[in-house]
Design an enzyme around this catalytic site. Structure first.
Site, PDB file in Angstrom:
ATOM      1  N   ASP A  11     -14.112 -19.630  19.626  1.00  0.00           N
ATOM      2  CA  ASP A  11     -12.574 -19.280  19.377  1.00  0.00           C
ATOM      3  C   ASP A  11     -12.416 -19.163  18.115  1.00  0.00           C
ATOM      4  O   ASP A  11     -13.004 -19.976  17.104  1.00  0.00           O
ATOM      5  CB  ASP A  11     -11.807 -20.648  19.715  1.00  0.00           C
TER       6      ASP A  11
ATOM      7  N   ASP B  93      -9.540  -6.182  27.048  1.00  0.00           N
ATOM      8  CA  ASP B  93      -9.026  -5.793  26.005  1.00  0.00           C
ATOM      9  C   ASP B  93      -8.518  -4.235  25.406  1.00  0.00           C
ATOM     10  O   ASP B  93      -9.863  -3.786  25.206  1.00  0.00           O
ATOM     11  CB  ASP B  93      -9.621  -6.411  24.875  1.00  0.00           C
TER      12      ASP B  93
ATOM     13  N   ASP C  70     -11.065  -9.084  17.409  1.00  0.00           N
ATOM     14  CA  ASP C  70     -11.185 -10.268  17.792  1.00  0.00           C
ATOM     15  C   ASP C  70     -11.390 -11.446  16.591  1.00  0.00           C
ATOM     16  O   ASP C  70     -11.131 -12.723  16.711  1.00  0.00           O
ATOM     17  CB  ASP C  70     -12.737 -10.525  18.361  1.00  0.00           C
TER      18      ASP C  70
ATOM     19  N   GLN D 218      -7.230 -11.044  17.911  1.00  0.00           N
ATOM     20  CA  GLN D 218      -6.507 -10.129  18.920  1.00  0.00           C
ATOM     21  C   GLN D 218      -7.497  -9.471  19.702  1.00  0.00           C
ATOM     22  O   GLN D 218      -8.453  -9.210  19.505  1.00  0.00           O
ATOM     23  CB  GLN D 218      -5.814  -8.957  17.869  1.00  0.00           C
TER      24      GLN D 218
ATOM     25  N   LEU E 158      -7.866 -12.030  23.594  1.00  0.00           N
ATOM     26  CA  LEU E 158      -8.730 -11.559  24.426  1.00  0.00           C
ATOM     27  C   LEU E 158     -10.150 -11.327  24.001  1.00  0.00           C
ATOM     28  O   LEU E 158     -10.591 -10.328  23.461  1.00  0.00           O
ATOM     29  CB  LEU E 158      -8.257 -10.165  25.065  1.00  0.00           C
TER      30      LEU E 158
END
Length: 307
Positions: A290, A238, A275, A279, A283
């Site tokens: 999640d 990332d 994250d 974003q 990744l």
């Protein structure tokens, strides 16, 4: 007065019951199902500093609005100034809420803000609580020291590259279809920690009374929640990891304790600052929960509370 106290007590009880239910899905991925996220009031997603709704087909809230809608939520995505004060952004958000309400007929919203989107949402809840059912903030800088404010990519941009930062904000506004949104670098030219303290004095609802504590979960009928990640570096693939500060108890931009507001859902997600909105392009770190699931769980929590 009694009615207000009773309403606050009922909301608090609902929060406890809903939190217990939602905690069953605290890790892993929540399977999207019809009605799971169908809140009573619409959800409004509020972006942070240099954020947007969509640019060139890419969502700021990557895959999150789609998942919420698939699970029954009515979702609006705010588009406020990329570079401006919490109050200016808050007024823009309030106007958008009122315009949507006039068109679609709802009476309240559930605000979910990432980063500066959190204080932006708090402004609306402070000046117009009748429009707000709940405020949920993800990695928002509610309280922060001068050192922490300066020691990250945002602090560098504002202090060392003001002209570039302003130009970048105007470009993002143009690409996102909102070129008329005012951008104001002068809103950040002072001491950010002091400016935030002034803002907090005007809008104290949900703020912890002790460092790294929890705040009142319900104030003036508005339920307050917060969450955050605590890692700056999470995925070597990332590119955004390269700009994150790698410090303990920090998501790369905002310290963990700075994110606390109202009921703290969790402040140790293994995510960095991007994250938290899934974003860049989902990744996240290996084995991390999640991020999309967090927003589904929170919508379900609000649904169970009758919000």
């Amino acid at each position: 007065m009694f009615k207000k106290m009773l309403k606050a007590s009922c909301l608090t009880l609902g929060m406890v019951l809903a939190s217990a239910s939602a905690s069953q899905a605290a890790t892993g991925t929540v399977v999207s199902e019809s009605g799971y996220a169908q809140t009573r009031y619409p959800i409004v997603l509020v972006h942070g500093f240099m954020g947007f709704d969509r640019i060139l087909g890419v969502d700021y809230w990557y895959q999150i609005p789609q998942a919420l809608r698939k699970s029954g939520a009515k979702v609006y995505i705010a588009e406020v100034s990329q570079l401006n004060s919490n109050s200016v952004r808050g007024e823009q958000l309030l106007q958008q809420i009122q315009a949507w309400a006039a068109k679609d007929g709802f009476t309240k919203v559930n605000l979910i803000g990432h980063s500066q989107g959190g204080p932006t949402a708090r402004y609306v809840a402070g000046v117009a609580p009748k429009w707000v059912a709940s405020v949920t903030t993800m990695a928002s800088p509610h309280t922060i020291s001068g050192a922490d404010a300066a020691d990250n990519v945002v602090g560098d941009m504002l202090s060392k590259y003001p002209d570039f930062t302003l130009a970048m904000a105007k470009m993002i506004a143009l690409l996102s279809g909102r070129p008329s949104n005012p951008q104001d670098i002068s809103a950040f030219t002072g001491n950010f920690a002091d400016e935030l303290a002034t803002f907090n004095a005007k809008f104290p609802a949900g703020l912890p009374s002790v460092p790294c504590g929890e705040g009142e979960p319900v104030v003036k009928g508005v339920a307050y929640f917060s969450a955050s990640g605590n890692r700056g570096k999470t995925n070597s693939w990332d590119p955004s990891d390269q700009i994150m500060v790698d410090k303990p108890d920090n998501d790369g931009i905002v310290p963990r304790c700075s994110s606390h507001l109202g009921k703290v859902l969790r402040d140790d997600y293994p995510w960095n600052h991007l994250d938290e909105v899934n974003q860049v392009f989902g990744l996240i770190g290996k084995g991390a929960p999640d991020p999309v699931s967090f927003y589904l769980q929170q919508a379900n929590r609000l649904k169970l509370m009758g919000l």
